[in-house]
Motif scaffolding. Structure first.
Motif, PDB file in Angstrom:
ATOM      1  N   THR A  40       0.823  -1.211   0.000  1.00 55.17           N
ATOM      2  CA  THR A  40       0.000   0.000   0.000  1.00 55.17           C
ATOM      3  C   THR A  40       0.855   1.259   0.000  1.00 55.17           C
ATOM      4  N   GLU A  41       1.960   1.232   0.746  1.00 56.11           N
ATOM      5  CA  GLU A  41       2.817   2.409   0.840  1.00 56.11           C
ATOM      6  C   GLU A  41       3.834   2.496  -0.295  1.00 56.11           C
ATOM      7  N   GLY A  42       3.834   1.516  -1.185  1.00 51.28           N
ATOM      8  CA  GLY A  42       4.670   1.600  -2.375  1.00 51.28           C
ATOM      9  C   GLY A  42       6.067   1.049  -2.226  1.00 51.28           C
ATOM     10  N   THR A  43       6.346   0.362  -1.116  1.00 54.01           N
ATOM     11  CA  THR A  43       7.686  -0.204  -0.918  1.00 54.01           C
ATOM     12  C   THR A  43       7.856  -1.489  -1.706  1.00 54.01           C
ATOM     13  N   LEU A  44       6.836  -2.342  -1.686  1.00 54.29           N
ATOM     14  CA  LEU A  44       6.853  -3.570  -2.478  1.00 54.29           C
ATOM     15  C   LEU A  44       6.143  -3.313  -3.790  1.00 54.29           C
ATOM     16  N   ARG A  45       6.836  -3.565  -4.884  1.00 63.50           N
ATOM     17  CA  ARG A  45       6.301  -3.225  -6.202  1.00 63.50           C
ATOM     18  C   ARG A  45       5.985  -4.476  -7.006  1.00 63.50           C
ATOM     19  N   SER A  46       5.173  -4.309  -8.031  1.00 63.98           N
ATOM     20  CA  SER A  46       4.789  -5.424  -8.903  1.00 63.98           C
ATOM     21  C   SER A  46       6.008  -6.173  -9.415  1.00 63.98           C
ATOM     22  N   GLY A  47       5.913  -7.499  -9.387  1.00 64.21           N
ATOM     23  CA  GLY A  47       6.974  -8.348  -9.901  1.00 64.21           C
ATOM     24  C   GLY A  47       8.049  -8.707  -8.898  1.00 64.21           C
ATOM     25  N   THR A  48       8.038  -8.094  -7.716  1.00 63.60           N
ATOM     26  CA  THR A  48       9.051  -8.401  -6.708  1.00 63.60           C
ATOM     27  C   THR A  48       8.854  -9.819  -6.182  1.00 63.60           C
ATOM     28  N   ARG A  49       9.930 -10.611  -6.201  1.00 64.25           N
ATOM     29  CA  ARG A  49       9.869 -11.960  -5.638  1.00 64.25           C
ATOM     30  C   ARG A  49      10.143 -11.886  -4.140  1.00 64.25           C
ATOM     31  N   LEU A  50       9.378 -12.622  -3.358  1.00 67.40           N
ATOM     32  CA  LEU A  50       9.482 -12.557  -1.906  1.00 67.40           C
ATOM     33  C   LEU A  50      10.278 -13.756  -1.378  1.00 67.40           C
ATOM     34  N   PRO A  51      11.448 -13.507  -0.815  1.00 64.59           N
ATOM     35  CA  PRO A  51      12.280 -14.600  -0.297  1.00 64.59           C
ATOM     36  C   PRO A  51      11.739 -15.102   1.042  1.00 64.59           C
ATOM     37  N   GLU A  52      11.283 -16.313   1.061  1.00 61.03           N
ATOM     38  CA  GLU A  52      10.543 -16.841   2.209  1.00 61.03           C
ATOM     39  C   GLU A  52      11.352 -16.825   3.500  1.00 61.03           C
ATOM     40  N   VAL A  53      12.584 -17.310   3.442  1.00 61.12           N
ATOM     41  CA  VAL A  53      13.376 -17.434   4.667  1.00 61.12           C
ATOM     42  C   VAL A  53      13.657 -16.067   5.273  1.00 61.12           C
ATOM     43  N   ARG A  54      14.099 -15.143   4.449  1.00 61.08           N
ATOM     44  CA  ARG A  54      14.455 -13.817   4.966  1.00 61.08           C
ATOM     45  C   ARG A  54      13.224 -13.054   5.456  1.00 61.08           C
ATOM     46  N   LEU A  55      12.106 -13.207   4.759  1.00 58.33           N
ATOM     47  CA  LEU A  55      10.883 -12.547   5.205  1.00 58.33           C
ATOM     48  C   LEU A  55      10.428 -13.081   6.553  1.00 58.33           C
ATOM     49  N   ARG A  81       1.407 -16.764  -7.104  1.00 51.53           N
ATOM     50  CA  ARG A  81       2.383 -17.849  -7.123  1.00 51.53           C
ATOM     51  C   ARG A  81       2.706 -18.176  -8.575  1.00 51.53           C
ATOM     52  N   VAL A  82       3.997 -18.219  -8.889  1.00 50.22           N
ATOM     53  CA  VAL A  82       4.457 -18.493 -10.250  1.00 50.22           C
ATOM     54  C   VAL A  82       5.360 -19.710 -10.211  1.00 50.22           C
ATOM     55  N   GLU A  83       5.045 -20.678 -11.039  1.00 51.69           N
ATOM     56  CA  GLU A  83       5.813 -21.913 -11.061  1.00 51.69           C
ATOM     57  C   GLU A  83       7.289 -21.632 -11.350  1.00 51.69           C
ATOM     58  N   HIS A  84       8.137 -22.251 -10.547  1.00 49.13           N
ATOM     59  CA  HIS A  84       9.600 -22.141 -10.644  1.00 49.13           C
ATOM     60  C   HIS A  84      10.140 -20.787 -10.181  1.00 49.13           C
ATOM     61  N   ARG A  85       9.271 -19.857  -9.794  1.00 46.52           N
ATOM     62  CA  ARG A  85       9.741 -18.555  -9.321  1.00 46.52           C
ATOM     63  C   ARG A  85       9.302 -18.257  -7.896  1.00 46.52           C
ATOM     64  N   GLY A  86       8.274 -18.902  -7.425  1.00 46.22           N
ATOM     65  CA  GLY A  86       7.820 -18.674  -6.061  1.00 46.22           C
ATOM     66  C   GLY A  86       6.694 -17.651  -6.001  1.00 46.22           C
ATOM     67  N   VAL A  87       6.680 -16.889  -4.918  1.00 46.04           N
ATOM     68  CA  VAL A  87       5.615 -15.902  -4.691  1.00 46.04           C
ATOM     69  C   VAL A  87       6.123 -14.520  -5.094  1.00 46.04           C
ATOM     70  N   LEU A  88       5.340 -13.816  -5.921  1.00 49.47           N
ATOM     71  CA  LEU A  88       5.693 -12.491  -6.414  1.00 49.47           C
ATOM     72  C   LEU A  88       4.555 -11.517  -6.111  1.00 49.47           C
ATOM     73  N   VAL A  89       4.902 -10.243  -6.032  1.00 49.46           N
ATOM     74  CA  VAL A  89       3.877  -9.207  -5.954  1.00 49.46           C
ATOM     75  C   VAL A  89       3.160  -9.165  -7.303  1.00 49.46           C
ATOM     76  N   ALA A  90       1.834  -9.113  -7.272  1.00 49.11           N
ATOM     77  CA  ALA A  90       1.033  -9.224  -8.490  1.00 49.11           C
ATOM     78  C   ALA A  90       1.249  -8.053  -9.436  1.00 49.11           C
ATOM     79  N   THR A  91       1.036  -8.318 -10.718  1.00 52.57           N
ATOM     80  CA  THR A  91       0.996  -7.288 -11.752  1.00 52.57           C
ATOM     81  C   THR A  91      -0.423  -7.263 -12.301  1.00 52.57           C
ATOM     82  N   PRO A  92      -1.217  -6.254 -11.953  1.00 48.64           N
ATOM     83  CA  PRO A  92      -2.640  -6.263 -12.302  1.00 48.64           C
ATOM     84  C   PRO A  92      -2.885  -5.937 -13.770  1.00 48.64           C
TER      85      PRO A  92
END
Length: 243
Positions: A40-55, A81-92
């Motif tokens: 919401t505040e614009g820090t995480l942007r579309s297409g960003t992959r979220l690293p599970e362990v570090r998060l 969720r994108v196959e072989h890439r994990g969880v990403l911020v959505a691109t609407p």
């Protein structure tokens, strides 16, 4: 967003957790809220992959709890969720714009016209968001103007006096920020609405609720068409640009 660019975000999440002294190890909802707020505040942007362990480490939660939080945000259309890439911020897409604005045209004007919480504190929150946007534009900080606009519309829905509506608006605002990211230069999109926000706040301050609701409904219609046109231009560029 490169892996190194995630470092400030992860540090911010960790610092916020420590400052609140919140026990989040069993709370997927709190983890989801923290990530949603970053969108919401614009820090995480579309297409960003979220690293599970570090998060999980930054949020102070187990990986199972984080996965539950990520699944919640996927269901909210904020993440994918994108196959072989994990969880990403959505691109609407354009359909998402239409759907979000269909909800906003029902929720926001009704909150202005019928909400029971049009009191000094809520009016002050609207005025504060207007001042925040004006100050950000004066600095040339158009991302900051976008954040102030989010805060204004959050304050609009708060006029309804409903925690459930406020929670629903949080989901819509997260998607809205993803729409803004697709538009490139934020100034042309946000600049016209600075004055509109001030006019709507002024109507409400003067007790002109019907005028405020009418102005807001028109404003939302204009913003929707501006976004749809922008998304159309993006799609056309992608179609005509050689691979």
């Amino acid at each position: 967003m490169a892996a190194s660019e995630l470092d400030p975000l992860l540090a911010s999440l960790s610092a916020a957790r420590l400052q609140r002294r919140a026990v989040m190890s069993t709370s997927a909802e709190r983890a989801a809220h923290a990530l949603r707020e970053q969108v919401t505040e614009g820090t995480l942007r579309s297409g960003t992959r979220l690293p599970e362990v570090r998060l999980a480490e930054a949020l102070g939660v187990s990986r199972n709890t984080l996965r539950e939080a990520l699944s919640q945000l996927v269901a909210e259309r904020i993440l994918v969720r994108v196959e072989h890439r994990g969880v990403l911020v959505a691109t609407p897409d354009t359909a998402a714009v239409r759907d979000v604005y269909a909800a906003r045209r029902i929720i926001e004007p009704a909150a202005v016209l019928h909400g029971p919480a049009v009191d000094a504190a809520h009016l002050d929150a609207l005025d504060a968001a207007v001042r925040e946007g004006t100050a950000a534009s004066g600095r040339g900080d158009w991302t900051g103007v976008g954040s102030a606009n989010q805060h204004f519309h959050r304050a609009v829905v708060a006029l309804a006096g409903s925690e459930r509506l406020v929670a629903q608006m949080e989901l819509l605002l997260a998607e809205m920020r993803l729409f803004f990211h697709q538009m490139g230069d934020p100034e042309p999109f946000h600049a016209p609405y600075l004055d509109e926000n001030a006019v709507i706040a002024g109507h409400l301050r003067a007790g002109r609720r019907e005028a405020a609701a009418t102005r807001l409904a028109a404003y939302l219609g204009t913003a929707e068409e501006q976004l749809v046109a922008g998304f159309g231009e993006i799609a056309e560029r992608a179609r005509t640009t050689p691979a």
